[in-house]
Write an enzyme that holds these catalytic residues in place. Structure first.
Site, PDB file in Angstrom:
ATOM      1  N   ASP A   1     -14.537 -10.791  -7.799  1.00  0.00           N
ATOM      2  CA  ASP A   1     -15.325  -9.717  -7.394  1.00  0.00           C
ATOM      3  C   ASP A   1     -15.791  -8.527  -8.892  1.00  0.00           C
ATOM      4  O   ASP A   1     -16.775  -8.269  -8.699  1.00  0.00           O
ATOM      5  CB  ASP A   1     -15.272  -9.136  -6.896  1.00  0.00           C
ATOM      6  CG  ASP A   1     -13.421  -8.468  -6.681  1.00  0.00           C
ATOM      7  OD1 ASP A   1     -13.336  -8.281  -5.672  1.00  0.00           O
ATOM      8  OD2 ASP A   1     -13.456  -7.846  -7.642  1.00  0.00           O
TER       9      ASP A   1
ATOM     10  N   ASN B   1       0.361  -4.730   1.878  1.00  0.00           N
ATOM     11  CA  ASN B   1      -0.125  -5.482   2.403  1.00  0.00           C
ATOM     12  C   ASN B   1       0.237  -5.064   3.901  1.00  0.00           C
ATOM     13  O   ASN B   1       1.405  -4.848   4.389  1.00  0.00           O
ATOM     14  CB  ASN B   1       0.836  -6.945   1.918  1.00  0.00           C
ATOM     15  CG  ASN B   1      -0.531  -7.711   2.970  1.00  0.00           C
ATOM     16  OD1 ASN B   1      -1.577  -7.880   3.216  1.00  0.00           O
ATOM     17  ND2 ASN B   1      -0.283  -8.868   1.610  1.00  0.00           N
ATOM     18  N   PRO B   2      -0.857  -4.706   4.311  1.00  0.00           N
ATOM     19  CA  PRO B   2      -0.874  -4.648   5.958  1.00  0.00           C
ATOM     20  C   PRO B   2       0.446  -5.109   6.446  1.00  0.00           C
ATOM     21  O   PRO B   2       0.908  -5.220   7.723  1.00  0.00           O
ATOM     22  CB  PRO B   2      -1.745  -4.211   6.348  1.00  0.00           C
ATOM     23  CG  PRO B   2      -2.741  -5.251   5.510  1.00  0.00           C
ATOM     24  CD  PRO B   2      -2.163  -4.222   4.064  1.00  0.00           C
TER      25      PRO B   2
ATOM     26  N   GLY C   1      -2.374  -7.184  -1.646  1.00  0.00           N
ATOM     27  CA  GLY C   1      -3.174  -7.673  -1.086  1.00  0.00           C
ATOM     28  C   GLY C   1      -3.647  -9.451  -0.983  1.00  0.00           C
ATOM     29  O   GLY C   1      -4.747  -9.829  -1.505  1.00  0.00           O
TER      30      GLY C   1
ATOM     31  N   HIS D   1      -9.000 -16.757 -11.577  1.00  0.00           N
ATOM     32  CA  HIS D   1      -9.799 -17.937 -11.313  1.00  0.00           C
ATOM     33  C   HIS D   1     -11.414 -17.668 -11.499  1.00  0.00           C
ATOM     34  O   HIS D   1     -12.442 -17.433 -10.799  1.00  0.00           O
ATOM     35  CB  HIS D   1      -9.596 -17.537  -9.405  1.00  0.00           C
ATOM     36  CG  HIS D   1      -8.277 -18.059  -9.201  1.00  0.00           C
ATOM     37  ND1 HIS D   1      -7.903 -17.772  -7.404  1.00  0.00           N
ATOM     38  CD2 HIS D   1      -7.625 -18.827  -9.588  1.00  0.00           C
ATOM     39  CE1 HIS D   1      -7.109 -18.097  -7.667  1.00  0.00           C
ATOM     40  NE2 HIS D   1      -6.486 -19.203  -8.249  1.00  0.00           N
TER      41      HIS D   1
ATOM     42  N   GLN E   1      -6.836 -12.709  -8.921  1.00  0.00           N
ATOM     43  CA  GLN E   1      -7.141 -13.932  -8.117  1.00  0.00           C
ATOM     44  C   GLN E   1      -9.183 -13.990  -8.306  1.00  0.00           C
ATOM     45  O   GLN E   1      -9.507 -14.375  -7.219  1.00  0.00           O
ATOM     46  CB  GLN E   1      -6.438 -14.436  -7.209  1.00  0.00           C
ATOM     47  CG  GLN E   1      -4.704 -14.597  -7.407  1.00  0.00           C
ATOM     48  CD  GLN E   1      -4.353 -15.103  -6.304  1.00  0.00           C
ATOM     49  OE1 GLN E   1      -3.981 -15.675  -5.841  1.00  0.00           O
ATOM     50  NE2 GLN E   1      -3.284 -13.957  -5.731  1.00  0.00           N
ATOM     51  N   ASN E   2      -9.096 -12.230  -7.726  1.00  0.00           N
ATOM     52  CA  ASN E   2     -10.246 -12.034  -7.507  1.00  0.00           C
ATOM     53  C   ASN E   2     -11.384 -12.709  -8.166  1.00  0.00           C
ATOM     54  O   ASN E   2     -10.945 -12.038  -9.325  1.00  0.00           O
ATOM     55  CB  ASN E   2     -10.472 -10.477  -7.368  1.00  0.00           C
ATOM     56  CG  ASN E   2      -9.461 -10.229  -6.015  1.00  0.00           C
ATOM     57  OD1 ASN E   2      -9.146 -10.974  -5.181  1.00  0.00           O
ATOM     58  ND2 ASN E   2      -8.828  -9.443  -5.506  1.00  0.00           N
TER      59      ASN E   2
ATOM     60  N   CYS F   1     -30.157 -24.472 -15.102  1.00  0.00           N
ATOM     61  CA  CYS F   1     -30.661 -24.237 -16.784  1.00  0.00           C
ATOM     62  C   CYS F   1     -31.796 -23.883 -17.579  1.00  0.00           C
ATOM     63  O   CYS F   1     -32.774 -24.864 -17.465  1.00  0.00           O
ATOM     64  CB  CYS F   1     -29.735 -25.333 -17.717  1.00  0.00           C
ATOM     65  SG  CYS F   1     -29.664 -24.338 -19.363  1.00  0.00           S
TER      66      CYS F   1
HETATM   67  N1  APR Z   1      -4.553  -4.257   1.645  1.00  0.00           N
HETATM   68  C1  APR Z   1      -4.622  -4.244   1.188  1.00  0.00           C
HETATM   69  N2  APR Z   1      -3.946  -5.998   1.635  1.00  0.00           N
HETATM   70  C2  APR Z   1      -5.547  -6.676   2.782  1.00  0.00           C
HETATM   71  C3  APR Z   1      -5.148  -6.007   3.456  1.00  0.00           C
HETATM   72  C4  APR Z   1      -5.623  -4.356   2.669  1.00  0.00           C
HETATM   73  N3  APR Z   1      -6.576  -3.465   3.416  1.00  0.00           N
HETATM   74  N4  APR Z   1      -6.535  -6.276   4.296  1.00  0.00           N
HETATM   75  C5  APR Z   1      -5.934  -7.558   4.221  1.00  0.00           C
HETATM   76  N5  APR Z   1      -4.971  -7.834   3.158  1.00  0.00           N
HETATM   77  C6  APR Z   1      -3.919  -9.161   2.351  1.00  0.00           C
HETATM   78  C7  APR Z   1      -3.740 -10.103   4.128  1.00  0.00           C
HETATM   79  O1  APR Z   1      -3.077  -9.133   5.021  1.00  0.00           O
HETATM   80  C8  APR Z   1      -3.803 -11.121   3.162  1.00  0.00           C
HETATM   81  O2  APR Z   1      -2.415 -11.167   2.855  1.00  0.00           O
HETATM   82  O3  APR Z   1      -4.773  -9.256   1.727  1.00  0.00           O
HETATM   83  C9  APR Z   1      -4.284 -10.731   2.108  1.00  0.00           C
HETATM   84  C10 APR Z   1      -5.590 -11.665   1.736  1.00  0.00           C
HETATM   85  O4  APR Z   1      -5.045 -13.417   1.369  1.00  0.00           O
HETATM   86  P1  APR Z   1      -6.253 -13.880   1.203  1.00  0.00           P
HETATM   87  O5  APR Z   1      -7.750 -14.003   1.844  1.00  0.00           O
HETATM   88  O6  APR Z   1      -5.882 -15.461   1.554  1.00  0.00           O
HETATM   89  O7  APR Z   1      -6.513 -14.001  -0.505  1.00  0.00           O
HETATM   90  P2  APR Z   1      -5.625 -14.403  -1.923  1.00  0.00           P
HETATM   91  O8  APR Z   1      -3.630 -14.561  -2.127  1.00  0.00           O
HETATM   92  O9  APR Z   1      -5.753 -13.189  -3.072  1.00  0.00           O
HETATM   93  O10 APR Z   1      -5.812 -15.409  -1.943  1.00  0.00           O
HETATM   94  C11 APR Z   1      -5.927 -16.762  -3.046  1.00  0.00           C
HETATM   95  O11 APR Z   1      -7.610 -18.342  -2.289  1.00  0.00           O
HETATM   96  O12 APR Z   1      -9.450 -19.367  -1.796  1.00  0.00           O
HETATM   97  C12 APR Z   1      -9.079 -18.891  -2.780  1.00  0.00           C
HETATM   98  O13 APR Z   1      -9.935 -18.586  -5.292  1.00  0.00           O
HETATM   99  C13 APR Z   1      -9.365 -17.988  -3.581  1.00  0.00           C
HETATM  100  O14 APR Z   1      -8.623 -16.089  -5.299  1.00  0.00           O
HETATM  101  C14 APR Z   1      -8.582 -16.465  -3.958  1.00  0.00           C
HETATM  102  C15 APR Z   1      -7.195 -17.421  -3.047  1.00  0.00           C
END
Ligand code: APR
Length: 245
Positions: free
Chosen positions: A104, A214-215, A188, A119, A101-102, A148
């Site tokens: 980066d 996931n933590p 994560g 995404h 979903q990242n 552009c």
């Molecule tokens: N290692 C693993 N997981 C981690 C760590 C870590 N060091 N630190 C935080 N997390 C976990 C958090 O506990 C949480 O469950 O990463 C998750 C981050 O959740 P979100 O910020 O909601 O990320 P994500 O699920 O990827 O969001 C999905 O939301 O805003 C949109 O497009 C954006 O792709 C994104 C989508």
């Protein structure tokens, strides 16, 4: 957790098709804040700056925040061990793909080759009028909104905004992987965003074993996760890597 780690390593070694599903959490240890949770970006910024309709009518305002969040923050981020271990699993034929979903670009920079960017990717920008694609490295972010060179139209980052469709190839490839998977490793993600979160759910329905790293517990943990490895992505994947390589 060592019994769960050993069980996970055994499942991965015996699996004919394993893929990873990653979210913002895998990049936290690269210095990129997650979107949700205690230090989440959406606690500090209004997600409206990524609403397509709002962006089209307020591009200069939105670009101020888009630059800060996605180009100032992300610009110097480097892959961490979690990204690198997933790439090593792929090169050792233990992982077929990463669905991320990242935006980066860190999975590619870590050496992963089969990455489905659900995404999109922040390293490219696109003209909304003529469709010309630009590398973020070639853009002068001092002058925003970036325009552009052909038609002066505002450029948009090549990742999806709220209200935009998922890139069709990434969508099709991700669900095709989920249908074939014997093991899905979720790293994560809160699982709160759809349709991305349907990918691991589809894998589960197709009979895959779900391993979650996931933590914190998530909505996946209590619904589809078979093995929950509590911890940071780098810590857990380093331990898993020691059992796999
Ligand atoms: N290692 C693993 N997981 C981690 C760590 C870590 N060091 N630190 C935080 N997390 C976990 C958090 O506990 C949480 O469950 O990463 C998750 C981050 O959740 P979100 O910020 O909601 O990320 P994500 O699920 O990827 O969001 C999905 O939301 O805003 C949109 O497009 C954006 O792709 C994104 C989508």
């Amino acid at each position: 957790m060592s019994i769960l780690l050993k069980e996970s390593a055994k499942l991965i070694r015996e699996s004919n098709f394993t893929f990873a599903f990653t979210g913002a959490g895998i990049s936290v240890e690269s210095g990129i804040p997650p979107f949700r949770g205690e230090h989440g970006l959406w606690n500090k910024y209004d997600p409206q700056v990524l609403d397509l309709g709002y962006f089209l009518n307020n591009s200069e305002h939105c670009w101020t925040y888009i630059r800060e969040i996605f180009y100032d923050f992300f610009a110097n981020a480097k892959p961490n061990d979690a990204h690198r271990i997933l790439a090593k699993m792929e090169s050792n034929k233990l992982l077929k793909a990463v669905v991320t979903q990242n935006i980066d670009n860190l999975h590619y920079e870590a050496g992963s080759e089969t990455v489905y960017e659900f995404h999109g990717n922040s390293k490219k920008l696109k003209c909304l009028k003529c469709g010309k694609v630009y590398d973020a490295g070639d853009i002068d972010f001092e002058n925003i909104p970036p325009k552009c060179v052909h038609d002066g139209e505002v450029l948009k980052p090549n990742f999806i905004f709220f209200g935009e469709g998922i890139p069709p190839d990434a969508y099709a490839d991700s669900f095709a992987a989920a249908e074939k998977a014997e093991v899905c490793i979720i790293v994560g993600s809160t699982g709160e965003v759809t349709p991305a979160s349907y990918v691991p759910r589809t894998a589960k329905q197709a009979g895959a074993t779900i391993i979650e790293i996931n933590p914190e517990e998530t909505i996946f943990t209590s619904s589809i996760t078979d093995i929950y490895l509590k911890g940071k992505a780098t810590e857990v994947l380093r331990q898993l890597g020691e059992l796999l390589f």
